[in-house]
Enzyme design. Sequence first.
Site, PDB file in Angstrom:
ATOM      1  N   GLY A   1      12.625 -17.909 -23.924  1.00  0.00           N
ATOM      2  CA  GLY A   1      12.220 -18.932 -22.958  1.00  0.00           C
ATOM      3  C   GLY A   1      13.221 -20.077 -22.831  1.00  0.00           C
ATOM      4  O   GLY A   1      12.882 -21.150 -22.349  1.00  0.00           O
TER       5      GLY A   1
ATOM      6  N   ASP B   1      21.378 -11.222 -15.097  1.00  0.00           N
ATOM      7  CA  ASP B   1      21.190 -11.229 -16.550  1.00  0.00           C
ATOM      8  C   ASP B   1      21.524  -9.881 -17.181  1.00  0.00           C
ATOM      9  O   ASP B   1      22.230  -9.803 -18.184  1.00  0.00           O
ATOM     10  CB  ASP B   1      19.741 -11.614 -16.893  1.00  0.00           C
ATOM     11  CG  ASP B   1      19.341 -12.948 -16.279  1.00  0.00           C
ATOM     12  OD1 ASP B   1      20.248 -13.705 -15.889  1.00  0.00           O
ATOM     13  OD2 ASP B   1      18.133 -13.219 -16.191  1.00  0.00           O
TER      14      ASP B   1
END
Length: 377
Positions: free
Chosen positions: A120, A170
């Site tokens: 996160g 990513d």
Amino acid sequence: MTRGFFEAFGHDPEGIWAAPGRLNIIGEFTDYNDGFVLPMAIEAVTTAAVARRHDDVIRVSSSGAPATTTPIASSRICNLTPGNTASWSSYAFGVVWAMTEAGHAIGGVDVFIESNVPIGAGLSSSAALECALGLALRDLFASTISLQDLALLCQRAENAYVGVASGIMDQTASLCCTAGHAIEFDTRSGEIEQVNFDLSAAGLELLVIDTQVHHQLATSAYGDRRSACELAAKAIGVKALRDATLADLDKIPDDVVRRRARHVITENERVLSVAALLRSKRFIEVGPILSAGHQSLKDDFEVSCAELDLAVDTATHAGAFGARMIGGGFGGCVIALIRSEDQRTIERSVTAAFASDGFTPPRIFGALPSPGAHRVM
Ligand code: GLA
């Protein structure tokens, strides 16, 4: 790692694969606009220890799996269904599902996951998990898949199986980056160029300031910004904002949508400028462009927050050449381009500023461009 696998499944793995988190130097929210990004791999990795089974069952366990619930999640591959987002294991199931759906003959496997990529924090812990397992499955079952196609399959796992509408940056970064380089990635053409970014040779590093803030808002805002970009492209009459210029902004009637588009258009230019500076080894001049990127994310894209702004301002005042928030926004990390010898001073200033504003102490560490996903054993 091998021990964790043995404790979970009672036998040894066939191999261990590692995939890194990523840090995006510049190019935020450009990947879903067909634009350019410039990420590098970080040292922190997720590892997947894997062994083939003789059936079509996938069993997944992790050192982070809660001891109070079933430590092993399992499913027959033929029963995997998108939308099963109950836990972290759905990222692993999603990869098996996406590869199978694309026609690859993936058999049953036991999988044990371990990770030191902060979760996160905007460092792509989920892509690291997908890519570590994806690379293992490619090596064991489908060796002809290219790394970029594997990135697309891992993205599909996240988009369609887990239900998170992320772009392609990513997974591509985690799989395709190499040590000492950033990749200049054209998300439209798929073209990737390894750009030298040997910071340590220049006495520099990127300082990562993890604010430890995770706002719930991030997921809904991500979709909302994405829709605004699509609206903007439609108003301008182009396929994606990648094709728009600043002169086109007048065609967008809504002020908010216009500012969202302005971020994407200027951000694409910043990626190209930074890549050119890296090529001529003018690393320090990258600093002000990072700071301009932050300003744009704060004012035009509106995805920053008080902790991110404080980290950027304090690091810059304490001697960083430039700084910006990275990742999806509303928390996570800031990167600051610094001289390695200034690390302590800047760390101290940022920590003190967070304390005086009553924020949770940030976690601060240096990052250098590290290897992409690979087989460890
Ligand atoms: C998240 C997504 C990426 C990208 C960034 C913003 O990390 O997963 O695809 O859109 O946000 O640049």
